[in-house]
Scaffold this motif. Structure first.
Motif, mmCIF file in Angstrom:
data_model
loop_
_atom_site.group_PDB
_atom_site.id
_atom_site.type_symbol
_atom_site.label_atom_id
_atom_site.label_comp_id
_atom_site.label_asym_id
_atom_site.label_seq_id
_atom_site.Cartn_x
_atom_site.Cartn_y
_atom_site.Cartn_z
ATOM 1 N N ASP A 103 0.840 -1.191 0.000
ATOM 2 C CA ASP A 103 0.000 0.000 0.000
ATOM 3 C C ASP A 103 0.882 1.250 0.000
ATOM 4 O O ASP A 103 1.905 1.311 0.690
ATOM 5 C CB ASP A 103 -0.912 0.018 1.223
ATOM 6 N N ARG A 104 0.456 2.240 -0.775
ATOM 7 C CA ARG A 104 1.251 3.461 -0.928
ATOM 8 C C ARG A 104 0.890 4.470 0.171
ATOM 9 O O ARG A 104 0.241 5.496 -0.083
ATOM 10 C CB ARG A 104 1.014 4.054 -2.310
ATOM 11 N N LEU A 107 1.675 8.382 -0.174
ATOM 12 C CA LEU A 107 1.009 9.252 -1.144
ATOM 13 C C LEU A 107 0.636 10.619 -0.578
ATOM 14 O O LEU A 107 0.859 11.656 -1.212
ATOM 15 C CB LEU A 107 -0.253 8.577 -1.686
ATOM 16 N N GLU A 200 -7.754 7.902 -10.217
ATOM 17 C CA GLU A 200 -6.477 7.206 -10.278
ATOM 18 C C GLU A 200 -6.450 6.356 -11.539
ATOM 19 O O GLU A 200 -7.311 5.484 -11.736
ATOM 20 C CB GLU A 200 -6.219 6.304 -9.072
ATOM 21 N N CYS A 203 -5.138 1.676 -11.504
ATOM 22 C CA CYS A 203 -5.304 1.452 -10.063
ATOM 23 C C CYS A 203 -4.786 0.106 -9.596
ATOM 24 O O CYS A 203 -4.567 -0.102 -8.394
ATOM 25 C CB CYS A 203 -6.773 1.601 -9.673
ATOM 26 N N ASN A 207 -3.727 -0.541 -4.330
ATOM 27 C CA ASN A 207 -2.739 -0.160 -3.324
ATOM 28 C C ASN A 207 -2.704 1.343 -3.049
ATOM 29 O O ASN A 207 -2.166 1.776 -2.038
ATOM 30 C CB ASN A 207 -1.349 -0.641 -3.737
ATOM 31 N N SER A 208 -3.267 2.125 -3.945
ATOM 32 C CA SER A 208 -3.493 3.553 -3.674
ATOM 33 C C SER A 208 -4.954 3.798 -3.298
ATOM 34 O O SER A 208 -5.253 4.653 -2.463
ATOM 35 C CB SER A 208 -3.147 4.402 -4.897
ATOM 36 N N ILE A 212 -6.452 5.906 0.156
ATOM 37 C CA ILE A 212 -7.168 7.148 -0.129
ATOM 38 C C ILE A 212 -8.599 7.066 0.387
ATOM 39 O O ILE A 212 -9.105 7.988 1.044
ATOM 40 C CB ILE A 212 -7.150 7.456 -1.639
ATOM 41 N N CYS A 226 -11.439 5.162 -10.166
ATOM 42 C CA CYS A 226 -10.190 4.433 -10.402
ATOM 43 C C CYS A 226 -10.405 3.468 -11.563
ATOM 44 O O CYS A 226 -11.463 2.848 -11.689
ATOM 45 C CB CYS A 226 -9.731 3.699 -9.154
ATOM 46 N N LEU A 273 -4.320 11.033 -10.580
ATOM 47 C CA LEU A 273 -3.139 10.367 -10.030
ATOM 48 C C LEU A 273 -2.601 9.406 -11.086
ATOM 49 O O LEU A 273 -3.287 8.483 -11.517
ATOM 50 C CB LEU A 273 -3.534 9.614 -8.760
#
Length: 402
Positions: A103-104, A107, A200, A203, A207-208, A212, A226, A273
Motif C-alpha cells: 500500500d502506498r 502518497l 487514479e 489502479c 494499493n493507492s 485514499i 479508479c 493520479l
C-alpha cells in the motif's frame, strides 16, 4: 488506519500540510529526510534519500544500458506485447492478486493535493465559481456539440436568405428554442453530487485506492474514480471489503483508446493520479494519453505523476534481449517499463497545456543490509496544473451553454 495517515489527516485539519509545488525542489520531511553523511554508516538503514551520483557511477550505469539495449526484441514479438498488453496484466493479477505491491502510504505526504483543501480558502472559492460554469456545461454533456452545430447552420441559412438584420432576429429565436430543450438538471453520473473528484489511472489491485478511501471517510463530499485496463485488477478492487460504491467507482478502461468514454464528463476532475502507469505504455502513445487526461481536469485541477527514472536499478537489471526500443523494456512476464528523464516528462505535460508546478528527479540508495548490496533507485516526480484562466474561445463556449 496507520499512524502515517492519522498524522497526515491531523495536519490537514489544522492546515499545516506543506504545499511543495516549486519546480525542482526535493521532497521535504518526513519523507525524503534521511541523508547519508557518513559512508561508513551506509548499511545502518534500508534507504537513503537525495543521493548524488559520482561521475563514475553515472558512466557505469550508462554503459550497462548500452549493453542491455544492444539487441532488440523482434518486431513481431513487440506487436504481440502491444496488442496483448491487457492479457499480460490480467495474468499478473491472477497470479499475484493484491499481494505483490505494498500500500502506498507515502502518497499523502508527497501529494497532499489528493485531498480537498479547507472549504473557506481562496482556492475553494475559485473552484466554486468554476463549478457553476461546469454545471451548465454538464447540462449539455451529450448535446453541446450538436447544439453549436445547429446554431451555426441556422445562422448561416438566415444570413443567406434574409440578410444580416433578419438573420440576427432568427438566430435569437432559434437560440431561445435550443436553450429550452436543455434539461434543467445535469445527466446523472457516478459522483455527480460530489464537490471534489479524484481519478487514479492504473489502479491495479487498489494499493493507492484503499489508503485514499480510508482518508476520504473524513471528506464525504469527495469521490474517487479508479480505472485499469486489466479486468482482473478492477475485480480485485471491487471485491475488496473496503470498497465503497457510494464514494468510489472502479471501472475497466484503456487510456490509450481515445474513443472510449469515461463514466463522467470532461472538465470535472480536481486531481488525476498517474503513478507508475505511464511507463507501461508504448512511448509513441504516451503523449496522446496525457492529452486526453488533461481534458478531464477542471481549470486549476492537478495531475500528479511519479514513475521510473533513467538508470533506475530496474533498468540496469534487464538482460540482453529484453529491450523493445530506447529505454523501453519487456519483463519476463510480458509487462513493459519505460525509464524517463526529467526533460521528457516536462515536454509531454507542457505539450498537453499543463503548467509545471513540480518536476524533480528523486535519487535514493537502497541497501540490502544482509547481503551488503547497494542499489540506486531513480524516480521522476511531478505536479502539473491545468491553467485557471479560460481562453476567450472556451469562455464563450461555456457561457453559450448556460
Amino acid at each position: 488506519m496507520s499512524g502515517i495517515w492519522r498524522n497526515s489527516i491531523f495536519c490537514l485539519r489544522i492546515g499545516k500540510v506543506p504545499q511543495r509545488c516549486q519546480s525542482g525542489n526535493p521532497p521535504v520531511a518526513p519523507l525524503g529526510s534521511r541523508i547519508l553523511t557518513d559512508p561508513a554508516k551506509v548499511f545502518e538503514h534500508n534507504m537513503w534519500d537525495h543521493m548524488q551520483w559520482s561521475k563514475e557511477e553515472e558512466a557505469a550505469a550508462r554503459k550497462k544500458v548500452e549493453e542491455n539495449s544492444a539487441v532488440r526484441v523482434l518486431l513481431e514479438e513487440q506487436v504481440k506485447y502491444e496488442s496483448e498488453a491487457s492479457k499480460y496484466w490480467d495474468t499478473f493479477y491472477k497470479i499475484h492478486k493484491n499481494k505483490f505491491f505494498k500500500d502506498r502510504n507515502w502518497l499523502l505526504r508527497e501529494f497532499p493535493e489528493i485531498l480537498p483543501v479547507d472549504q473557506n480558502t481562496e482556492e475553494k472559492a475559485k473552484e466554486f465559481l468554476w463549478d457553476h460554469v461546469k454545471t451548465n456545461a454538464a447540462n449539455s454533456f451529450s448535446r453541446s456539440v450538436t447544439m453549436l452545430e445547429e446554431k451555426n447552420h441556422y445562422k448561416k441559412s438566415s444570413v443567406l436568405s434574409d440578410g444580416q438584420s433578419k438573420a440576427g432576429s432568427n438566430f435569437s429565436n432559434l437560440d431561445s428554442e435550443e436553450h429550452r430543450k436543455v434539461p434543467l438538471k445535469p445527466e446523472p453520473f457516478p459522483g455527480s453530487n460530489a464537490t471534489f473528484r479524484i481519478l487514479e489511472v492504473g489502479c491495479g489491485a487498489g494499493n493507492s485506492v484503499f489508503p485514499i478511501l480510508d482518508t476520504l471517510q473524513n471528506a464525504p463530499e469527495s469521490f474517487l474514480y479508479c480505472c485499469d485496463f486489466s479486468s482482473g485488477a478492477v475485480e480485485l478492487v471491487k471485491s475488496h471489503s473496503a470498497y465503497r460504491a457510494a464514494q468510489c467507482c472502479a471501472f475497466v478502461h484503456d487510456v490509450c483508446d481515445d474513443g472510449l468514454p469515461y463514466p463522467f464528463p470532461d472538465g470535472i476532475l480536481d486531481v488525476i493520479l498517474l503513478v507508475f502507469v505511464l511507463s507501461s505504455i508504448h512511448p509513441d502513445r504516451m503523449q496522446g494519453v496525457i492529452n486526453r487526461l488533461s481534458k478531464l481536469l477542471k481549470p486549476g485541477g492537478m495531475l500528479l505523476f511519479r514513475d521510473y527514472g533513467r538508470y533506475d536499478k530496474t533498468q540496469l537489471r534487464f538482460k540482453i534481449g529484453h529491450c523493445l526500443s530506447e529505454n523501453f523494456y519487456v519483463r519476463g512476464d510480458g509487462t513493459r517499463a519505460y525509464f524517463f528523464t526529467k526533460g521528457e516528462v516536462h515536454n509531454m505535460f507542457h505539450k498537453a497545456g499543463l503548467d509545471e508546478k513540480q518536476n524533480l528527479v528523486d535519487r535514493r540508495l537502497q541497501v540490502n543490509r544482509k547481503k551488503q548490496v547497494k542499489m540506486h533507485r531513480v524516480w521522476v516526480q511531478g505536479k502539473f496544473q491545468k491553467p485557471l484562466h479560460l481562453t476567450q474561445k472556451s469562455s464563450n463556449l461555456m457561457f453559450s451553454l448556460s
